[in-house]
Each structure stands twice: as structure tokens, then as C-alpha cells.
Design an enzyme around this catalytic site. Structure first.
Site, PDB file in Angstrom:
ATOM      1  N   CYS A 100       0.850  -1.202   0.000  1.00 32.19           N
ATOM      2  CA  CYS A 100       0.000   0.000   0.000  1.00 32.19           C
ATOM      3  C   CYS A 100       0.888   1.256   0.000  1.00 32.19           C
ATOM      4  O   CYS A 100       1.737   1.417   0.872  1.00 32.19           O
ATOM      5  CB  CYS A 100      -0.941   0.001   1.201  1.00 32.19           C
ATOM      6  N   GLY A 201      -0.887  -5.870 -12.544  1.00 33.79           N
ATOM      7  CA  GLY A 201      -0.591  -4.553 -13.091  1.00 33.79           C
ATOM      8  C   GLY A 201      -0.939  -4.434 -14.564  1.00 33.79           C
ATOM      9  O   GLY A 201      -0.368  -5.125 -15.402  1.00 33.79           O
ATOM     10  N   ASP A 202      -1.924  -3.576 -14.854  1.00 32.60           N
ATOM     11  CA  ASP A 202      -2.290  -3.229 -16.237  1.00 32.60           C
ATOM     12  C   ASP A 202      -2.886  -4.377 -17.033  1.00 32.60           C
ATOM     13  O   ASP A 202      -2.783  -4.384 -18.254  1.00 32.60           O
ATOM     14  CB  ASP A 202      -1.070  -2.696 -17.010  1.00 32.60           C
ATOM     15  N   GLY A 224      -7.089  -5.784 -11.151  1.00 36.11           N
ATOM     16  CA  GLY A 224      -7.745  -4.806 -10.283  1.00 36.11           C
ATOM     17  C   GLY A 224      -8.660  -3.906 -11.085  1.00 36.11           C
ATOM     18  O   GLY A 224      -9.827  -4.241 -11.346  1.00 36.11           O
TER      19      GLY A 224
HETATM   20  C1  LIG Z   1      -8.947   2.052  -5.327  1.00 35.18           C
HETATM   21  C2  LIG Z   1      -7.858   1.035  -5.076  1.00 35.18           C
HETATM   22  C3  LIG Z   1      -7.781   0.411  -3.840  1.00 35.18           C
HETATM   23  C4  LIG Z   1      -6.777  -0.536  -3.595  1.00 35.18           C
HETATM   24  N1  LIG Z   1      -6.746  -1.172  -2.374  1.00 35.18           N
HETATM   25  C5  LIG Z   1      -5.829  -2.158  -2.170  1.00 35.18           C
HETATM   26  C6  LIG Z   1      -5.848  -2.934  -0.967  1.00 35.18           C
HETATM   27  O1  LIG Z   1      -6.693  -2.766  -0.074  1.00 35.18           O
HETATM   28  N2  LIG Z   1      -4.880  -3.887  -0.824  1.00 35.18           N
HETATM   29  C7  LIG Z   1      -3.925  -4.121  -1.794  1.00 35.18           C
HETATM   30  O2  LIG Z   1      -3.070  -4.998  -1.624  1.00 35.18           O
HETATM   31  N3  LIG Z   1      -3.912  -3.414  -2.943  1.00 35.18           N
HETATM   32  C8  LIG Z   1      -4.837  -2.465  -3.162  1.00 35.18           C
HETATM   33  N4  LIG Z   1      -4.845  -1.807  -4.351  1.00 35.18           N
HETATM   34  C9  LIG Z   1      -3.897  -2.174  -5.417  1.00 35.18           C
HETATM   35  C10 LIG Z   1      -4.501  -3.235  -6.359  1.00 35.18           C
HETATM   36  O3  LIG Z   1      -4.720  -4.437  -5.656  1.00 35.18           O
HETATM   37  C11 LIG Z   1      -3.554  -3.517  -7.545  1.00 35.18           C
HETATM   38  O4  LIG Z   1      -2.320  -3.953  -7.046  1.00 35.18           O
HETATM   39  C12 LIG Z   1      -3.325  -2.280  -8.416  1.00 35.18           C
HETATM   40  O5  LIG Z   1      -4.540  -1.605  -8.695  1.00 35.18           O
HETATM   41  C13 LIG Z   1      -2.632  -2.653  -9.743  1.00 35.18           C
HETATM   42  O6  LIG Z   1      -3.401  -3.568 -10.474  1.00 35.18           O
HETATM   43  P1  LIG Z   1      -4.330  -3.112 -11.737  1.00 35.18           P
HETATM   44  O7  LIG Z   1      -3.402  -2.400 -12.715  1.00 35.18           O
HETATM   45  O8  LIG Z   1      -4.871  -4.404 -12.271  1.00 35.18           O
HETATM   46  O9  LIG Z   1      -5.367  -2.174 -11.201  1.00 35.18           O
HETATM   47  C14 LIG Z   1      -5.822  -0.849  -4.608  1.00 35.18           C
HETATM   48  C15 LIG Z   1      -5.924  -0.222  -5.858  1.00 35.18           C
HETATM   49  C16 LIG Z   1      -6.934   0.696  -6.111  1.00 35.18           C
HETATM   50  C17 LIG Z   1      -7.013   1.341  -7.482  1.00 35.18           C
END
Ligand SMILES: Cc1cc2nc3c(=O)[nH]c(=O)nc-3n(C[C@H](O)[C@H](O)[C@H](O)COP(=O)(O)O)c2cc1C
Length: 334
Positions: A100, A201-202, A224
Site C-alpha cells: 500500500c 498490473g495493467d 484490479g
Molecule cells: C482504489 C484502489 C484500492 C486498492 N486497495 C488495495 C488494498 O486494499 N490492498 C492491496 O493490496 N492493494 C490495493 N490496491 C492495489 C490493487 O490491488 C492492484 O495492485 C493495483 O490496482 C494494480 O493492479 P491493476 O493495474 O490491475 O489495477 C488498490 C488499488 C486501487 C485502485
């Protein structure tokens, strides 16, 4: 893939996202094909004190399982107590958040700050390992910033402390969620450890997920933001469906998601969740901005659902998937 003794039935899985990946959304993702879901981060101290907020985050549907519950913290004893409680509540896997990037979290030595002091992180993982019989996993970044890329060092340490699997989101803490995620770092972690590695990621499609697995060698992929308004991204078969069948499937998923939200949360929070998710469900369709404006003007769950239904009927796509109503035509407010 197996994490410890837990069988994960498919290769893609929903990422934890605070304020978003609550029980209704996780169940929807699971039903669409996510092999594992993870609660949003839960502060270990709040969990130990049984605060109502922490208890609400830990709530889940039995049908979601296998389910990982994620902890945030820095004190080994408090984390160990919280982990034992999550196991008692039914967590199939306990995950430690080491990624985080939020200043209010890292400023207290939690989240991505754990990657800055590897011996201290090792003490935490040892305490968690001792407290748990279910698998223990971690979610890390590539490092604190470009000058401190230590994902491989942290992964090796974690493996030697008995961690069962690692998720790598390869942006640094300094990058937060901006810029491209450098997938090569996922491959470096895969090469450094024998436990399963999940890349993140992405990723916005099954094709992206397959490309990440081919390029990095990771065993599974976490999605995500690519799942927001698109939980069918986890489905192996969805993309092959004809447009009309895709649309019917989406309508069914959206209606079920909103029903679950209304069953699970009290009215005021259900409204907030419906507004947020229904706005995401409009993305890529004609008039999305008009519809979103109307969505956020509503004051009741019934009302927001009516706005969305009217919109959905108006943007029925033609057989090649284009919205029937042109993007620039005004949408009736009804
Ligand atoms: C709004 C938001 C809240 C998130 N909350 C958490 C969380 O509670 N715990 C965590 O490990 N990662 C959290 N993340 C990170 C995501 O799990 C992920 O690692 C990140 O968005 C990259 O993946 P993506 O490109 O598929 O979105 C959060 C990301 C976003 C955008």
C-alpha cells in the site's frame, strides 16, 4: 495452481481494492471466474479491537471461497493475533499487505514501508507463520522507489520464512498506480523463488493475462482496475460469445450484483456502492457521462437502479456491438 494446500481453480483473480472489493463484488467476480478473491486491507489493530468497520470488511459469502483475507500492520504480535482471528473467521489464506503506497499508511510504517526494512519484515512473517495453519501470502511492490528495487530480496526472504505464495505489483511505492507496470520485475521474482508467483498490473483482458504469464512465467494473474465494471473479464468463454449473448450476460451479472449489494448493505451504503459500480458498468457505452451524472444525483437505491435500467435499454447495441444511440445524442433524464 495451488497455494499451500488450497486449490485455486483458475489462473486469473480479483485484486484487493479498498472500498470496492466487498463481499458482493467478490462473489460476482468469483461467479464470473475469478479463481481466488481477497478482502480489502484490514488494519490488524482495528481487527483486534473488533471495531464495527473491521468486522464489516471481514464479512464474506461462503460461496466466495477460496477466500484470502488481507492484513495491514507492522507490529508482529498484533498482526499474529489478527491473523489467528481471520483464520478463525474462515480465511482460507491470510495475505500481508506490503504494497500500500498511501502516505497515511506508509507514514505509520505499514504497507509498502515494510519493504524498506527486510529484517523487520522477516520478524513479522515469522510471527504470522507461527500463528497460522492456513497458507500465508504477501503482496509486494517492486520496491520503495527506483533507487530501492528490492522485490527479489523480499521474495527470497519471504520464501525462507515459510510464505506460500507472492503477488507482485511491479510499480514502486513512488509510482503508486501511475505509469506502466514493469512486468519484467515479476519475471525476476519468478526466477528467484520456488513458491507460486502471481503477477499484477495493467491487465485488462484474458489476452493480457496470457501475455503476462508467457512473458514473466508467473502462475496466476491478479486484475484490479480492469475488473471495475467488467467482472466478466475473469471468464474464459465470455469473449467468444456473440454480442447479444454478451449483453444478456452482462445484464444478468449487473442485476445480480445490485441485488447482492442491496441485500448485504444498509440502504445508505448500498446506494453509494450501486452508484459507484453502476457508473463503472456504463463505461465504454454511449452517453456514459450523461448517465453517470444522473446516477450520482440519485438519493435512493430504487432510484439509481431505475436510472440505470432506462439507460441500459436506450443503449442496446447493434449486432456488431456498437451502441444504437450515438454518443452525442442527449439521453432522456426520465
Ligand atoms: C482504489 C484502489 C484500492 C486498492 N486497495 C488495495 C488494498 O486494499 N490492498 C492491496 O493490496 N492493494 C490495493 N490496491 C492495489 C490493487 O490491488 C492492484 O495492485 C493495483 O490496482 C494494480 O493492479 P491493476 O493495474 O490491475 O489495477 C488498490 C488499488 C486501487 C485502485
Amino acid at each position: 495452481m495451488k497455494i499451500g494446500s488450497v486449490e485455486i481453480p483458475s489462473v486469473t483473480r480479483l485484486a484487493p481494492m479498498a472500498g470496492i472489493t466487498n463481499a458482493p463484488f467478490r462473489l460476482i467476480a468469483r461467479e464470473c471466474g475469478s479463481g481466488l478473491t481477497t478482502t480489502e486491507e484490514m488494519d490488524a489493530a482495528a481487527l483486534s479491537m473488533h471495531t464495527p468497520h473491521a468486522d464489516a470488511i471481514a464479512a464474506y459469502y461462503p460461496e466466495e471461497r477460496p477466500l484470502a483475507m488481507q492484513l495491514l500492520g507492522k507490529d508482529p504480535d498484533i498482526l499474529a493475533r489478527a491473523a489467528a482471528r481471520l483464520q478463525q473467521l474462515g480465511a482460507d489464506i491470510v495475505d500481508l499487505n506490503m504494497g500500500c503506497p498511501m502516505r497515511q499508511i506508509t507514514g505509520k510504517g505499514k504497507g509498502a514501508a515494510l519493504m524498506r526494512d527486510v529484517p523487520a519484515a522477516a520478524r513479522i512473517l515469522r510471527a504470522l507463520r507461527r500463528a497460522l495453519t492456513v497458507p500465508l501470502t504477501i503482496k509486494i511492490r517492486s520496491g520503495w522507489d527506483d533507487g530501492h528495487l528490492n522485490a527479489v530480496e523480499v521474495a527470497r526472504m519471504a520464501e525462507s520464512e515459510g510464505v506460500d505464495a507472492i503477488t507482485v505489483h511491479p510499480r514502486t511505492r513512488a509510482q503508486r498506480h501511475a505509469g506502466r507496470a514493469p512486468w519484467a520485475i515479476i519475471g525476476e521474482v519468478v526466477d528467484a523463488v520456488r513458491i507460486p508467483v502471481t503477477g499484477n498490473g495493467d491487465v485488462r483482458s484474458m489476452a493480457d493475462a496470457r501475455r503476462m504469464m508467457a512473458e514473466t512465467g508467473c502462475q496466476s494473474v491478479m486484475i484490479g482496475r480492469g475488473a471495475l465494471g467488467r467482472p466478466w473479464v475473469f471468464s474464459e468463454s465470455f469473449e467468444a460469445l456473440p454480442p447479444e449473448a454478451q449483453r444478456d450476460d452482462k445484464a444478468r451479472v449487473i442485476a445480480r450484483h445490485c441485488r447482492l449489494i442491496r441485500e448485504h448493505f444498509r440502504e445508505t451504503y448500498a446506494l453509494v456502492q450501486m452508484q459507484k459500480h453502476l457508473a463503472w458498468y456504463t463505461e465504454g457505452l454511449g452517453h456514459a457521462s450523461d448517465c453517470r451524472r444522473l446516477i450520482f444525483q440519485t438519493r435512493a437505491a430504487d432510484e439509481v437502479w431505475e436510472v440505470f435500467e432506462r439507460y441500459w435499454d436506450a443503449v442496446r447495441p447493434d449486432p456488431v456491438g456498437q451502441p444504437a444511440v450515438p454518443e452525442d445524442a442527449p439521453l432522456a433524464a426520465g
